[in-house]
Design a protein around this motif. Sequence first.
Motif, short mmCIF file in Angstrom:
data_model
loop_
_atom_site.label_atom_id
_atom_site.label_comp_id
_atom_site.label_asym_id
_atom_site.label_seq_id
_atom_site.Cartn_x
_atom_site.Cartn_y
_atom_site.Cartn_z
N ARG A 237 -8.95 -17.68 35.89
CA ARG A 237 -10.15 -17.03 35.37
C ARG A 237 -9.99 -16.50 33.93
O ARG A 237 -10.65 -15.55 33.55
N ASN A 238 -9.09 -17.09 33.16
CA ASN A 238 -8.91 -16.66 31.76
C ASN A 238 -8.52 -15.19 31.62
O ASN A 238 -8.98 -14.50 30.72
N ASP A 239 -7.67 -14.73 32.54
CA ASP A 239 -7.37 -13.31 32.55
C ASP A 239 -5.87 -12.98 32.51
O ASP A 239 -5.49 -11.82 32.72
N TRP A 240 -5.02 -13.98 32.25
CA TRP A 240 -3.58 -13.68 32.18
C TRP A 240 -3.24 -13.11 30.81
O TRP A 240 -3.52 -13.70 29.78
N GLU A 241 -2.61 -11.93 30.80
CA GLU A 241 -2.31 -11.23 29.55
C GLU A 241 -0.80 -11.11 29.32
O GLU A 241 -0.31 -10.09 28.82
N GLY A 242 -0.06 -12.16 29.68
CA GLY A 242 1.36 -12.19 29.36
C GLY A 242 2.20 -11.23 30.17
O GLY A 242 3.04 -10.52 29.62
N THR A 243 1.98 -11.22 31.50
CA THR A 243 2.75 -10.32 32.36
C THR A 243 3.48 -11.12 33.43
O THR A 243 3.13 -12.27 33.75
N TYR A 244 4.52 -10.49 34.00
CA TYR A 244 5.26 -11.06 35.12
C TYR A 244 5.53 -9.93 36.10
O TYR A 244 6.11 -8.90 35.73
N ALA A 245 5.08 -10.10 37.34
CA ALA A 245 5.24 -9.08 38.38
C ALA A 245 4.68 -7.73 37.92
O ALA A 245 5.24 -6.67 38.22
N GLY A 246 3.58 -7.77 37.16
CA GLY A 246 2.91 -6.56 36.73
C GLY A 246 3.47 -5.92 35.48
O GLY A 246 2.93 -4.90 35.02
N SER A 247 4.53 -6.49 34.91
CA SER A 247 5.14 -5.92 33.71
C SER A 247 4.96 -6.86 32.53
O SER A 247 4.97 -8.10 32.69
N PRO A 248 4.81 -6.31 31.30
CA PRO A 248 4.64 -7.16 30.11
C PRO A 248 5.88 -8.02 29.85
O PRO A 248 7.01 -7.53 29.94
N LEU A 249 5.64 -9.27 29.56
CA LEU A 249 6.73 -10.16 29.15
C LEU A 249 7.11 -9.87 27.70
O LEU A 249 6.27 -9.45 26.90
N PRO A 250 8.35 -10.12 27.35
CA PRO A 250 8.77 -9.87 25.96
C PRO A 250 8.17 -10.88 25.00
O PRO A 250 7.75 -11.97 25.40
N THR A 251 8.15 -10.53 23.74
CA THR A 251 7.74 -11.47 22.70
C THR A 251 8.60 -12.71 22.78
O THR A 251 9.82 -12.65 22.98
N GLY A 252 7.96 -13.87 22.66
CA GLY A 252 8.71 -15.12 22.74
C GLY A 252 7.81 -16.30 22.95
O GLY A 252 6.57 -16.18 22.95
N THR A 253 8.42 -17.47 23.16
CA THR A 253 7.68 -18.71 23.35
C THR A 253 7.81 -19.15 24.81
O THR A 253 8.90 -19.13 25.38
N TYR A 254 6.68 -19.56 25.38
CA TYR A 254 6.62 -19.95 26.79
C TYR A 254 5.96 -21.33 26.89
O TYR A 254 5.31 -21.80 25.93
N TYR A 255 6.12 -21.95 28.04
CA TYR A 255 5.58 -23.29 28.26
C TYR A 255 4.55 -23.21 29.38
O TYR A 255 4.77 -22.53 30.39
#
Length: 275
Positions: A237-255
């Motif tokens: 639903r266009n709502d992922w804000e760069g989190t994992y298990a409820g915590s912000p992911l660090p700055t970086g590059t993802y696939y």
Amino acid sequence: VIEINIIDAPIIDAEAENNPVFTCGESSVEIQSLFGAPDVITSWDIVTGNGSINIIDDRTIEVSNLGNNRNQVELTYSTEVCPDFSSTIIEIIQASDPQTENDTYVLRNPEGIILDVFDNDDIPAGAEINITTEPEFGEAIIVEDGIEYNPNPGFIGRLVFRYEVCIPACNSCSEAEVVLNLGDASNCVAPTLITPNGDGINDAFVVPCLYSGSYADSELQVFNQWGKLIYDQEDYRNDWEGTYAGSPLPTGTYYYILKLNDDSDNIIGFLTIER
């Protein structure tokens, strides 16, 4: 010897409790002065219209025989020594029921547009207008010429909001629906960068075509640089804000892999998160 006593006029302005005064189809209405005896002597006159005045007490009158045309009454204040020192005109408005009509718009570039939704409505004088159902994405604001709509960045698809027009004095309201079809729903280009800092701009991974509702079976998967699956959501639903298990992911590059599941190729690429 002649003595002349100069007496200042009272520092009171002629004023009614309500002005304008609204009626809801009645043939008569009461009007009350803000002040009366012993402060002032009140007098009343018909200025416009064919109404007649019945004095109820030193502050209150009833105006009857109201027609559908404009009706105005003049209120004047006097004292024993200062006649007619202040006056005001009171407007009597025969309020009709508001009437609203639904509207539909197709907009390619809706940023900050004013929708002329009131053009096909019957909005009586003194009406109050309010948004009753907010759009799911973006903001609708009542302005003088209509309703201003400001979309969320990148939003594509169909939106609905509702507004009402009311005459509070008559407990009369009419509600209308506004349907917005925004942008090009065929745009399935994914972003390469998101900045989830809570400012409402570019906070989420947004693929515009998903707003159209045509991809209910879509699935988004996101992996970190070591290939670990960190996000997996069906019917995204266009709502992922760069989190994992409820915590912000660090700055970086993802696939990421976005599966539309409509026989088209998967959308794949790299995504940078900046904070």
